[in-house]
Structures are given as C-alpha cells and as structure tokens.
Design a protein around this motif. Structure first.
Motif, PDB file in Angstrom:
ATOM      1  N   LEU A 115       0.742  -1.159  -0.128  1.00 45.08           N
ATOM      2  CA  LEU A 115       0.127   0.049   0.053  1.00 45.08           C
ATOM      3  C   LEU A 115       0.690   1.292   0.096  1.00 45.08           C
ATOM      4  CD1 LEU A 115      -2.727  -1.128   2.486  1.00 45.08           C
ATOM      5  CD2 LEU A 115      -3.235  -1.018   0.111  1.00 45.08           C
ATOM      6  N   GLY A 116       2.212   1.070  -0.092  1.00 47.93           N
ATOM      7  CA  GLY A 116       2.965   2.267   0.014  1.00 47.93           C
ATOM      8  C   GLY A 116       2.834   3.118   1.379  1.00 47.93           C
ATOM      9  N   ARG A 117       2.674   2.549   2.503  1.00 46.43           N
ATOM     10  CA  ARG A 117       2.689   3.009   3.780  1.00 46.43           C
ATOM     11  C   ARG A 117       3.826   2.504   4.802  1.00 46.43           C
ATOM     12  NH1 ARG A 117      -3.430   2.040   5.448  1.00 46.43           N
ATOM     13  NH2 ARG A 117      -4.646   3.397   3.715  1.00 46.43           N
ATOM     14  N   GLY A 118       4.496   1.295   4.301  1.00 46.57           N
ATOM     15  CA  GLY A 118       5.711   1.044   5.057  1.00 46.57           C
ATOM     16  C   GLY A 118       6.904   1.104   4.501  1.00 46.57           C
ATOM     17  N   SER A 119       8.206   1.121   5.266  1.00 47.55           N
ATOM     18  CA  SER A 119       9.333   1.044   4.514  1.00 47.55           C
ATOM     19  C   SER A 119      10.091  -0.295   4.432  1.00 47.55           C
ATOM     20  CB  SER A 119      10.233   2.040   5.426  1.00 47.55           C
ATOM     21  OG  SER A 119      10.392   1.394   6.548  1.00 47.55           O
ATOM     22  N   ARG A 120      10.829  -0.577   3.594  1.00 45.22           N
ATOM     23  CA  ARG A 120      11.399  -2.022   3.549  1.00 45.22           C
ATOM     24  C   ARG A 120      12.983  -1.504   3.381  1.00 45.22           C
ATOM     25  NH1 ARG A 120      12.623  -3.567  -1.923  1.00 45.22           N
ATOM     26  NH2 ARG A 120      12.182  -5.640  -1.085  1.00 45.22           N
ATOM     27  N   THR A 121      13.780  -2.503   3.900  1.00 47.94           N
ATOM     28  CA  THR A 121      15.264  -2.656   3.554  1.00 47.94           C
ATOM     29  C   THR A 121      15.664  -3.152   2.235  1.00 47.94           C
ATOM     30  OG1 THR A 121      15.507  -3.022   6.113  1.00 47.94           O
ATOM     31  CG2 THR A 121      17.419  -3.488   4.812  1.00 47.94           C
ATOM     32  N   VAL A 122      16.446  -2.256   1.821  1.00 46.67           N
ATOM     33  CA  VAL A 122      16.754  -2.825   0.296  1.00 46.67           C
ATOM     34  C   VAL A 122      18.483  -2.664   0.200  1.00 46.67           C
ATOM     35  CG1 VAL A 122      16.655  -2.180  -2.013  1.00 46.67           C
ATOM     36  CG2 VAL A 122      14.895  -1.782  -0.628  1.00 46.67           C
ATOM     37  N   ASP A 123      18.909  -3.853  -0.214  1.00 46.12           N
ATOM     38  CA  ASP A 123      20.506  -3.893  -0.623  1.00 46.12           C
ATOM     39  C   ASP A 123      20.457  -3.872  -2.036  1.00 46.12           C
ATOM     40  OD1 ASP A 123      23.207  -4.572  -1.301  1.00 46.12           O
ATOM     41  OD2 ASP A 123      23.330  -5.950   0.556  1.00 46.12           O
ATOM     42  N   LEU A 124      20.714  -2.520  -2.508  1.00 48.26           N
ATOM     43  CA  LEU A 124      20.676  -2.320  -4.171  1.00 48.26           C
ATOM     44  C   LEU A 124      21.531  -3.146  -4.884  1.00 48.26           C
ATOM     45  CD1 LEU A 124      20.764   1.620  -3.825  1.00 48.26           C
ATOM     46  CD2 LEU A 124      18.919   0.060  -4.171  1.00 48.26           C
ATOM     47  N   GLU A 125      22.644  -3.300  -4.426  1.00 47.04           N
ATOM     48  CA  GLU A 125      23.579  -4.576  -5.104  1.00 47.04           C
ATOM     49  C   GLU A 125      23.289  -5.885  -5.329  1.00 47.04           C
ATOM     50  OE1 GLU A 125      28.563  -5.753  -5.076  1.00 47.04           O
ATOM     51  OE2 GLU A 125      27.575  -4.339  -3.468  1.00 47.04           O
ATOM     52  N   LEU A 126      22.663  -6.352  -4.127  1.00 45.24           N
ATOM     53  CA  LEU A 126      22.291  -7.665  -3.868  1.00 45.24           C
ATOM     54  C   LEU A 126      20.862  -7.936  -4.707  1.00 45.24           C
ATOM     55  CD1 LEU A 126      22.724 -10.512  -2.723  1.00 45.24           C
ATOM     56  CD2 LEU A 126      21.482  -9.717  -0.671  1.00 45.24           C
TER      57      LEU A 126
END
Length: 341
Positions: A115-126
């Motif tokens: 829904l675009g309300r929460g944040s997520r952890t992203v490892d761009l390279e992986l």
C-alpha cells in the motif's frame, strides 16, 4: 404421627456418654426398618457430617450415598499437572502463539509495503544481482525449450531421410537405367541421417547440461533467495514494531514490551544479515559455475551445428569425442555400468 415416626428413627442411633457411636457407622446406617413407609427417612442413603455428637449445634444431614469410613478429600482447589503432562502442551501452545504473532506482524508488513505506507530494507547491489539471476533463468528456460523443439524436428527429419534413402535404394535396384542416380541419392540421405544422429546426440547433451544448471544449481540458489526475502520481511516487521513502541510513552507498562521487542529485533536482524551473506556467497559461486558450464556447452553446440551443415562428418565425430559424448544407436543395447564409468 409422622413426627413421632421421624423422631423414633433418629432415636435409634445409640450414642455413648462420650458422644461416640456405640456401633460402627456401617451397622447403624444400613439398618432401615421404616424404609417401606411413605415419607420415612432413608438413612442408608445419607451421612452425618457433624463430627462431634456432644456439641450443642444441630447435626446437618446431607443427602447422597454414604461413603463409609473414608478419609476426607478436598473438593475444590487448583489442579496441578505433572511436568510430563504440562510441558508438551505448554510448548505447543507457546509455539502456536509465537507463530501467530510472527505471521500477523509479517502480514501487516507486506500489506503496508504494497500500500506504500511501510518502509523496507533494500540492498541495492544484492537486489540487482537477484533480478539478473531471475531474468537469466527465464532466458535459459526459453533456450532449453527451443533446443528441445530443434531436437524433435531433427529427429523427425532423420526418420524421413532414412525412409527416403530406403526408397531410393529400392528404386536403384529396380531401375537399371537409373541405378547410379538413385544409388547416389540413397547414400546421401543415409549419410545425412547418420550425421543427424551425431548432431542429435550433441543437442541432447547440451539440453541435459543446461537443464541441470537451471533446475538444480540455479534453483538451489533461488531457494536461498526466498529464505532471505522471508528473513527480510521479518526483520522489517520487528523493526517497525520497535520504532512504534519507541515513539510511545515510556512507563512501567511499556518498558518491558520495549525490551522484549528490542530482543526480537536483534534476533531477526542477525538472521537477516546471516541470510544476506549466504545469498551473496551463493551468487558468487553460481556465477563462476554458470560461466564454466555454459562456456563448454556453447562451444559444443556451435561446433556440432557447424560441422553438420558443412557436411564434415569427421569434425562432427571429433566434437563429440572432445566432450566425451557416446551415442546410443537405435535398437542397440544400453551400455553396461562399467562402460558408463
């Protein structure tokens, strides 16, 4: 008269001067001379709860079967389970409770991300490496599908060439004036069919090797990626939960919850970092193995196709020997275990 009959029944209980029964309770209460009269007191189905006959308080008679001289047992109180009965049940309940809480938190995290309300952890390279792997897997599967189609069509063409060669050979025998012409064509079709069998063996070996790479090696890495994604969702769910608790008041009620949430967050963060490192190592080894396997298979495929369409039977056979490919002749027996190894 009724009052006198009841008094006479009660008077039949002999009591000594000390207030004790002159006879045993069984003898006294089993005697019921007036049980046949209507309204008579049935002492065989009652017991006297007053323990002191010398007391001035009036005895209370409770209805129910007399238990005899049994020791008094507590009728109420907490039921205590032994350890062997308590532990398995409590462990199952605790596991269900933890699973329910974890499922709820992860579901809430996934919905909030969509829904675009929460944040997520992203490892761009992986994440980029994972996306490239998924795209390559789809393309490799398409190559396998096309190669299987080519092998099927080649097999049908070989069958047609064999039939055409047999027809030319038969006409060569029955047409003396065109004996040589039909014979040349018969030999050509038989040679093409033979070379086709060699090419088909190379194509099948190529399909088998790439299929093993996709369905086993890459798929094993994809399973690790799925576990990594689950660990990432759990980590973000408990991180969000801890952030919400930290924004609230800090008192005697919320502090234990914050400490517990901090512990759970630390556990899932360590799990997430461990899974991320495992996926990184898996991707590195997969890339090395993929390059090695595809390098050999692409050389095999190219050399076999080029030799077949160039009509170079010797080069086609040398290509199969280079990659240790043994052809299974039609109608031939399968090689023994010693020959395979």
């Amino acid at each position: 008269m009724a009052e006198e009959s009841q008094r006479s029944s009660a008077a039949e209980i002999p009591v000594t001067s000390n207030g004790e029964l002159d006879q045993s309770p069984e003898t006294v209460f089993q005697r019921d001379p007036y049980s046949g009269r209507p309204g008579a007191l049935n002492l065989s189905e009652s017991c006297v709860t007053s323990s002191n006959f010398a007391s001035t308080t009036e005895g209370i008679i409770e209805s129910g079967p007399y238990k005899g001289a049994m020791n008094a047992q507590p009728k109420s109180g907490a039921v205590v389970l032994s350890d062997d009965l308590k532990n398995p049940a409590m462990e199952k309940l605790d596991l269900v409770r933890k699973w329910s809480i974890n499922t709820y938190k992860c579901t809430r995290q996934i919905l909030s991300e969509k829904l675009g309300r929460g944040s997520r952890t992203v490892d761009l390279e992986l994440e980029a490496q994972i996306e490239v792997l998924r795209d390559n897997k789809r393309k490799y599967q398409n190559v396998i599908k096309l190669a299987q189609t080519l092998a099927s069509q080649l097999s049908q063409m070989m069958q047609t060439q064999r039939q055409l060669g047999d027809a030319f050979a038969d006409l060569s025998l029955k047409s003396p004036e065109l004996h040589e012409e039909f014979g040349y064509n018969a030999d050509t079709q038989k040679l093409l069919s033979k070379n086709g069998e060699t090419l088909l063996g190379a194509i099948n070996f190529f399909i088998s090797s790439v299929n093993t790479l996709v369905d086993k090696t890459i798929e094993d890495t994809m399973l690790n990626i799925k576990q990594y994604e689950i660990a990432r969702v759990e980590y973000d769910a408990y991180r969000t939960d801890l952030e919400e608790l930290n924004l609230g008041p800090r008192d005697a009620i919320t502090m234990p919850k914050i400490e517990q949430s901090q512990q759970q967050f630390q556990i899932h963060r360590e799990k997430f970092e461990r899974m991320r490192n495992d996926v990184s190592v898996k991707l590195k080894f997969l890339e090395e193995n993929k390059v090695k396997v595809l390098h050999n298979q692409l050389i095999l495929f190219h050399n076999a196709i080029a030799a077949y369409y160039a009509g170079n039977q010797q080069q086609l056979e040398e290509t199969l020997k280079q990659f240790h490919i043994k052809l299974k002749m039609p109608g031939g027996d399968s090689p023994s275990w010693l020959e395979e190894h």
